[in-house]
Design a protein around this motif. Structure first.
Motif, short mmCIF file in Angstrom:
data_model
loop_
_atom_site.label_atom_id
_atom_site.label_comp_id
_atom_site.label_asym_id
_atom_site.label_seq_id
_atom_site.Cartn_x
_atom_site.Cartn_y
_atom_site.Cartn_z
N ILE A 75 26.85 49.74 44.89
CA ILE A 75 27.93 50.47 44.75
C ILE A 75 28.19 50.72 44.09
N VAL A 76 28.59 50.09 42.99
CA VAL A 76 28.99 50.60 41.23
C VAL A 76 28.04 50.81 40.89
N PHE A 77 26.64 51.32 41.00
CA PHE A 77 25.93 51.80 40.04
C PHE A 77 26.22 53.58 40.62
N VAL A 78 26.16 53.49 41.60
CA VAL A 78 26.37 55.18 41.89
C VAL A 78 27.67 55.57 41.20
N CYS A 79 29.67 54.55 41.50
CA CYS A 79 29.99 55.35 40.64
C CYS A 79 29.93 55.62 39.44
N GLN A 80 29.07 54.32 38.63
CA GLN A 80 28.88 55.03 37.09
C GLN A 80 27.84 55.57 36.62
N MET A 240 33.08 42.22 43.99
CA MET A 240 32.34 43.46 42.76
C MET A 240 32.65 43.36 41.62
N LEU A 241 34.04 42.99 41.58
CA LEU A 241 34.15 43.04 39.95
C LEU A 241 33.16 42.03 39.16
N MET A 242 32.31 41.94 39.60
CA MET A 242 31.27 41.00 38.67
C MET A 242 30.32 42.59 37.82
N ALA A 243 30.52 43.51 38.38
CA ALA A 243 28.82 44.78 38.81
C ALA A 243 29.87 45.06 37.95
N ALA A 244 31.89 45.78 38.15
CA ALA A 244 31.82 46.58 37.37
C ALA A 244 32.70 46.19 36.08
N TYR A 245 32.23 45.13 35.82
CA TYR A 245 32.53 44.49 34.60
C TYR A 245 31.10 44.52 34.15
N PHE A 279 20.70 48.82 35.26
CA PHE A 279 21.03 49.02 36.57
C PHE A 279 19.19 47.65 37.24
N VAL A 280 18.18 48.48 37.03
CA VAL A 280 17.82 47.70 37.24
C VAL A 280 16.90 46.56 37.22
N GLY A 281 16.96 45.97 35.82
CA GLY A 281 16.72 45.18 35.40
C GLY A 281 18.15 44.10 35.16
N GLY A 282 19.39 44.02 35.31
CA GLY A 282 20.53 43.42 36.50
C GLY A 282 20.16 43.00 37.78
N GLY A 283 20.16 43.77 38.67
CA GLY A 283 19.97 43.45 40.08
C GLY A 283 18.69 43.03 39.95
N LEU A 284 17.39 42.72 39.77
CA LEU A 284 15.98 42.15 39.78
C LEU A 284 16.99 40.50 39.20
N MET A 285 17.45 40.05 38.40
CA MET A 285 17.98 39.59 37.66
C MET A 285 19.41 38.74 38.83
N GLY A 439 27.13 69.51 39.49
CA GLY A 439 28.31 69.22 38.46
C GLY A 439 29.41 68.62 39.52
N ILE A 440 30.32 69.85 40.10
CA ILE A 440 31.24 69.74 41.32
C ILE A 440 30.93 67.65 41.63
N PRO A 441 29.94 68.01 42.70
CA PRO A 441 29.50 66.73 43.88
C PRO A 441 29.73 65.60 42.66
N VAL A 442 28.97 65.43 41.95
CA VAL A 442 28.75 64.24 41.25
C VAL A 442 29.95 63.65 39.89
N ASN A 443 30.72 64.92 39.99
CA ASN A 443 32.36 64.68 39.26
C ASN A 443 33.16 64.04 40.30
N ILE A 444 32.93 64.73 41.17
CA ILE A 444 34.16 64.04 42.35
C ILE A 444 33.17 62.42 42.19
N VAL A 445 32.82 62.21 42.93
CA VAL A 445 32.02 60.94 42.53
C VAL A 445 32.65 59.77 42.08
N ALA A 446 32.55 61.00 40.81
CA ALA A 446 32.57 59.83 39.16
C ALA A 446 34.55 59.36 39.31
N VAL A 447 34.97 60.28 39.35
CA VAL A 447 36.75 60.85 39.59
C VAL A 447 37.27 59.16 40.90
N VAL A 448 37.01 59.91 41.93
CA VAL A 448 37.26 59.38 43.04
C VAL A 448 37.10 57.76 42.94
N MET A 449 35.45 57.43 42.87
CA MET A 449 35.30 56.25 43.25
C MET A 449 35.88 55.16 41.90
#
Length: 516
Positions: A75-80, A240-245, A279-285, A439-449
């Motif tokens: 979830i955090v990956f989608v935002c970031q 979720m703070l773990m992934a955000a950190y 993302f891939v390496g951390g998720g597998l860990m 550009g617009i949909p990606v940017n909207i997700v970046a801002v909202v999330m």
């Protein structure tokens, strides 16, 4: 020699083409270019440093949300990743040191840009201190000689905290020296550290999968007694703070744009690849740790991956893996120290900081901003001193530093979205990477999330900001700290806002292409 005339330009500093690109953006080439594609990737990857951050913050996510906290990772990956794509696009159009500050200033004007740079500086400096002091968690367990102060090695004990300050200060000083020697040398150290870190990630994942106690489905489906259905929502959001950190700092590759060869092409790829690999390496860990843990109980919540390694692997192998974590921590500290010094240099060069003339000096021999590196490191060591008898306060400051950086990210993604919605798309520079219709949909997700993550990370949770039960002021520490940062920043901006020195920020560079 700073002229971009091919007949006179010193290629030991930069190619004429790269210097000309920088000149278009209003600056003369002073920093030496010695960062290639892999080194640029290494800078972003080592800042995220999954071997350090996932290792360190796994207990936080697990204790707050149980094994099912794993699902916060994608979830955090989608935002970031959406933030990452916006940054990658901008890095190809504006390859300038102090990226977040420069992008925000050019998109939204000097005031917003200044605050973005101010927030990034504070976030970076605190992150340097937090990462350096984490050496206390890995070095003494490897060899008792690293416990210079006699007593308990526990970082939360008095002697452990004092020893952590010593180890952290030594780490910061070493990083400062390496950064000052020259960007090529720093790049080699970073590349070596990242290569070792990637090897370490593969070894840890392989070792934990080899000693698996349960399958992947069983490992990530359990809420750990934190509730079910909607009753689990609060715990899930907290975990979720773990992934955000972990998933921030990938923009570090862009901070070194003026020291990167062919940055319009190199920086965007480095930013995207740094986050994808993390993302891939951390998720597998995370999955491997949940599968390998002897049990999914209190020991895992307190000991995390270190407990798994000590429980499941031979002592010599466990110490080897801890040594790899220490290398990753050092490499990450170096990357953040370099990024912070470039932000300070970029703001000082624009005459937007006190002592700007001094801080913007570039050493002619090494081609690095040595003075800003020393200033950043000195401030980080001062932050370390908070840990003396106040480890809970230091932990709260470290948590708030992430909130600060995420707010600075919004100071780029929000103005970028406004430009897209107005139809003045980010069209300056060659279209090395262009999001086009996405550009617009990606940017909207970046801002909202991104905005929701800021609220979630800064939410006044006692288990995050007031573990010792000191009182309401600690529980609301994030809100108070951000407010104070804004107030102090406003006072400082009032002092510097009328100074000359910065190129025109808006309109001249956004919404049009330079003439061929």
């Amino acid at each position: 020699m700073t002229s971009s005339d091919p007949a006179t330009f010193d290629r030991a500093i930069s190619s004429p083409e790269d210097a000309s690109t920088l000149e278009e953006l209003g600056y003369t080439q002073e920093l030496h270019r010695g960062i290639g594609g892999y080194a640029a990737f290494a800078s972003g990857f080592s800042f995220v440093s999954i071997l350090t951050t996932v290792f360190a913050f796994f207990p936080l996510g697990f204790s707050l949300g149980g094994p099912a906290f794993f699902w916060t990772w994608p979830i955090v990956f989608v935002c970031q990743f959406c933030v990452c794509l916006v940054f990658a696009e901008l890095s190809g159009k504006f390859p300038v040191a102090g990226a977040i500050y420069q992008w925000s200033r050019r998109l939204a004007g000097n005031a917003v840009g200044w605050f973005a740079g101010w927030f990034m500086l504070i976030g970076y400096i605190v992150s340097i201190a937090a990462l350096a002091i984490a050496m206390q968690t890995v070095l003494p367990p490897i060899w008792s000689g690293f416990q210079i102060v006699d007593g308990d090695m526990d970082p939360l004990s008095v002697t452990g905290a004092e020893n952590g300050i010593i180890l952290g200060s030594i780490t910061i000083v070493l990083c400062t020296v390496i950064s000052a020697v020259g960007v090529k040398f720093m790049g080699r150290i970073t590349v070596t550290g990242v290569t070792i870190e990637i090897v370490g990630v593969v070894l840890i994942i392989g070792a934990m999968f080899f000693t698996a106690e349960r399958g992947p489905v069983a490992a990530v489906a359990d809420t750990g007694g934190h509730g079910s259905g909607l009753g689990y929502a609060g715990a899930f959001l907290a975990s979720m703070l773990m992934a955000a950190y972990v998933m921030y700092g990938f923009d570090s590759a862009a901070e070194l744009s003026e020291e990167t060869r062919d940055p319009r092409k190199t920086a965007p790829k480095a930013i995207v690849n740094a986050l994808l690999v993390s993302f891939v390496g951390g998720g597998l860990m995370i999955v491997a740790a949940l599968m390998s843990a002897p049990d999914l109980g209190d020991d895992l919540a307190t000991g995390g991956m270190a407990w798994i390694i000590e429980s499941q692997l031979d002592t010599w192998l466990g110490k080897t893996l801890l040594a790899l974590v220490a290398v990753a921590m050092f490499s990450a500290t170096l990357a953040i120290q370099a990024s912070a010094s470039r932000v300070m240099f970029s703001m000082a060069r624009d005459n937007r900081l006190p002592f700007g003339t001094l801080l913007s000096r570039v050493n002619k021999r090494t081609g690095t901003p040595v003075i800003t590196g020393i200033a950043v490191s000195t401030l980080a060591i001062l932050v370390l001193l908070v840990n003396i008898g106040q480890s809970s306060v230091f932990a709260a400051i470290a948590s708030v530093s992430v909130v600060i950086v995420y707010i600075a990210y919004l100071m780029v993604t929000v103005p970028a979205l406004l430009h897209r919605l107005r139809g003045t798309s980010l069209s300056y520079g060659p279209p090395v990477m262009d999001l086009g219709k996405w550009g617009i949909p990606v940017n909207i997700v970046a801002v909202v999330m991104g905005g929701l993550l800021v609220i979630n990370i800064g939410w006044p949770r006692a288990e995050i900001y007031d573990v010792a039960g000191a009182g309401w002021y600690m529980q609301y520490f994030a809100v108070i700290f951000v407010a104070l940062t804004l107030v102090v920043g406003y006072v400082a901006y009032r002092v510097v806002r009328h100074r000359d020195g910065a190129p025109d920020p808006v309109d001249a560079l956004v919404g049009k292409r330079p003439s061929p």
